[in-house]
Write an enzyme that holds these catalytic residues in place. Structure first.
Site, short mmCIF file in Angstrom:
data_model
loop_
_atom_site.label_atom_id
_atom_site.label_comp_id
_atom_site.label_asym_id
_atom_site.label_seq_id
_atom_site.Cartn_x
_atom_site.Cartn_y
_atom_site.Cartn_z
N ASP A 208 -5.97 0.69 4.07
CA ASP A 208 -5.61 1.38 2.83
C ASP A 208 -6.86 1.86 2.13
O ASP A 208 -7.92 1.98 2.75
CB ASP A 208 -4.78 0.45 1.93
CG ASP A 208 -3.75 1.21 1.12
OD1 ASP A 208 -4.14 2.06 0.33
OD2 ASP A 208 -2.54 0.95 1.28
N HIS B 273 -4.28 2.11 -5.06
CA HIS B 273 -3.22 2.02 -4.05
C HIS B 273 -3.36 0.78 -3.18
O HIS B 273 -2.40 0.03 -2.96
CB HIS B 273 -3.26 3.29 -3.18
CG HIS B 273 -2.09 3.50 -2.29
ND1 HIS B 273 -2.07 3.08 -0.98
CD2 HIS B 273 -0.90 4.10 -2.51
CE1 HIS B 273 -0.92 3.42 -0.43
NE2 HIS B 273 -0.18 4.04 -1.33
N SER C 170 5.26 3.51 0.01
CA SER C 170 4.04 2.71 0.10
C SER C 170 4.27 1.29 -0.39
O SER C 170 3.59 0.36 0.02
CB SER C 170 2.92 3.33 -0.75
OG SER C 170 2.32 4.41 -0.10
#
Length: 635
Positions: free
Chosen positions: A55, A113, A415
């Site tokens: 990620d 994220h 996600s």
């Protein structure tokens, strides 16, 4: 540079670099992991399993050290028994642009994220599992990160990012996941956030566990009328504001809530009730205008089931469902001289029905690259998921200038669904360390539920009047505890995946790029992968179409078992299973069966779907596979 290395020994292919697209508490209870028995306890909370998160970084200071690199704003003391490895890969992005300015040359998170996804996949609730964080962003970096994860010995890889419009032989996930599959590593990925249109799914690679995003049974806030009636709504206003016993205002001058001038005249007079708008975008416009006028409070109506998809609000307002609006309007129009209302913030309600439903923007199948394999595989919680966040970044606002930061934030998207699926895969790996990646994926798919908490078929919030098809939800909402003991599993070998590549007319050199080995051949090319679902396309609705499939299942139950086939026929089709009975003599025995789907014609709809369920005598196990029949034009 390409010319210089073109004749280098070992070079199979070279492709231009590309950017990747990112797909972005209570959820463990929502999927029943908190039960006193089941997968959590059987896996000892994921003991000795390592999850590699590919990620955009991790900001949390989470001694089995894989590699905790001492770099910018990150040192080895930030690794511990949870975060046992942290690497970053940026050679690809630097090679693509030597002048690029990288804000953080370390595994530290500046884009938020990676922190959110990593804390979801293996947070404190999965106390036995460990995290290895690998920060990437470009094509070459993703491939390097995934290869490094194999070298580091991870058991599961969670990757909530995609490469848009890339052929399989250029997709680093397709390349790296083949090597990981051979090592028994489960790779879990997000479906994408391009829904609700069909054919928008990103990660259709058959070797991957692809997760769609679902809603969860939680909402926040209430509207309390002066007559005592309480209506549960939706508000994420980040303060416990005193909006209590204020006049409730609804009149013919301002109900549209589309004029700052008119709203300003009543800004300090009470709680305004705004009319319902058929278009969600118009309701969001109402919210923006109300925010500009600094009203004491406002009530919005959402004529859609997507109430919990609205997100945060920056003014003391609440959104209620259209079905709850009539009593509010009736009360506001009554002749009572003291018409008041109260909005309660920072309240949480669970058990909301019906849930789950598939998120509006969760990408739908079929996969443009592998349309013969039904994707997504399963659905997992992906709506307003609370997880860790970069503590220096704002997570909520009041008006336009008051911002709050926190170590946690609610985010939505596939996600967020992906790390839920990855976390459950890690628990299954801990409980069944001998199972292959295909076996774990199979257990999750065949035990997923197509029903919501009202025991009706799951709804599609992209098309609220319809039940969700497998192109939206895969097999359904994942059921971790049932996946622990699936009864039968559908396994697959590396050569099986190569056979599919061959059938798709993939060039020999392209196959070599993916497999990075000359050990495979195209002698038995076949579209018929041993996958736990069936998808059949037809091109001419006036002529019958016949599709044939062969599947092999492995008995992973306790021993002797007999299963019988139960088929629900998709409309317009006849499905024949042979044999209709599978009698296993011992554990790990493999038996095969054939499925023939005969499509004639169905006038009412283009897509039809039902299922095949193998039911064990005595009822201990039910092994379900989705069947979908669709026109080839949707690919």
């Amino acid at each position: 540079e390409l010319k210089a290395i073109k004749n280098t020994h070992g070079l199979v292919a070279a492709y231009p670099d590309r950017n990747v697209t990112l797909d972005t508490t209570h959820t463990s209870e929502f999927v029943s992991l908190d039960s006193s028995s089941g997968l959590w306890h059987a896996s000892n909370f994921g003991e000795n399993v390592i999850v590699g998160v590919i990620d955009t970084e991790n900001s949390k200071q989470m001694e089995r050290d894989l590699a905790c690199e001492k770099v910018q704003d990150f040192n080895t003391s930030m690794c511990n028994l949870k975060l046992i490895g942290a690497r970053y890969f940026n050679k690809g992005v630097i090679a693509a642009n030597s002048k690029v300015k990288i804000s953080m040359n370390s595994a530290r998170d500046t884009s938020r994220h990676g922190t959110h996804t990593s804390s979801t996949v293996a947070g404190n609730y999965v106390s036995g599992a460990s995290l290895a964080m690998l920060k990437v962003i470009f094509y070459e970096d993703v491939l390097a990160g995934m290869d490094q994860a194999i070298a580091d010995g991870v058991d599961v890889i969670s990757i909530s990012m995609v490469f848009d419009g890339v052929p399989l032989y250029e997709d680093p996930k397709a390349i790296a996941s083949f090597a990981e599959m051979k090592k028994g590593v489960v790779v879990s990925s997000s479906a994408g956030n391009e829904g609700p249109d069909l054919g928008t799914l990103h990660n259709g690679i058959p070797r991957l566990l692809t997760a769609a995003a679902s809603t969860i049974d939680r909402t926040f806030g209430t509207l309390i009328l002066g007559n005592g009636q309480t209506i549960i709504g939706w508000t994420l206003f980040p303060a416990n504001a005193l909006v209590e016993n204020l006049p409730l205002i609804y009149n013919r001058i301002i109900p549209a809530c589309n004029s700052v001038k008119l709203l300003s005249k009543v800004a300090t007079k009470g709680i305004i009730v705004c009319d319902s708008e058929p278009d969600p975008n118009l309701m969001f416009k109402q919210m923006r205008l109300v925010n500009k006028t600094s009203l004491l409070g406002a009530v919005f109506t959402y004529n859609s089931p997507l109430l919990n998809e609205i997100g945060s609000v920056s003014s003391p307002t609440i959104v209620i469902s259209a079905k709850d609006t009539p009593p509010v309007i009736k009360y506001a129009k009554s002749h009572n001289k003291k018409l008041t209302a109260t909005i309660k913030f920072q309240q949480t309600f669970v058990g909301i029905k019906p849930t789950p439903a598939v998120n509006f923007n969760s990408s739908r199948g079929p996969s443009p690259s592998y349309h013969v394999v039904l994707k997504p595989g399963i659905m997992a919680p992906g709506s307003n998921v609370l997880a860790a966040y970069v503590p220096t970044e704002p997570t909520a606002t009041i008006d336009t200038n008051v911002m709050f930061s926190s170590g946690y934030k609610l985010l939505s998207g596939t996600s967020m669904a992906c790390p839920h699926a990855s976390g459950v895969a890690a628990l299954l790996k801990a409980a069944h360390p001998q199972w292959s990646a295909a076996a774990i994926r199979s257990a999750l798919v065949t035990t997923a539920s197509p029903l919501d908490n009202t025991q009706n078929p799951i709804r599609d919030y992209g098309y609220p009047s319809q039940y969700a098809s497998p192109l939206a939800i895969g097999a359904g909402q994942m059921d971790p505890n049932t996946a622990l003991d699936p009864g039968l599993i559908y396994d697959a070998t590396p050569q099986d995946y190569v056979n599919l590549l061959c059938a798709l007319n993939t060039h020999k050199k392209q196959i070599l790029t993916i497999t990075r080995s000359t050990s495979y051949n195209c002698a038995k090319q076949s579209f018929d992968l041993n996958y736990p679902s069936f998808i059949a396309f037809y091109s001419n609705k006036t002529r019958p179409i016949v599709h044939k499939f062969r599947r092999t299942v492995t008995n992973v139950g306790s021993g002797t078992a007999t299963y019988r086939a139960k088929v629900t026929q998709p409309k317009g089709s006849v499905v024949i299973v042979s044999p209709e009975r599978l009698a296993f003599r011992y554990k790990n025995e493999k038996l095969s069966y054939d499925v023939v789907i005969k499509y004639s014609k169905y006038n009412k709809e283009n897509i039809s779907f039902e299922d095949l369920v193998w039911i064990e005598d005595g009822g201990e196990h039910s092994v379900r596979s989705s069947i979908l029949v669709a026109p080839s034009g949707i690919v």
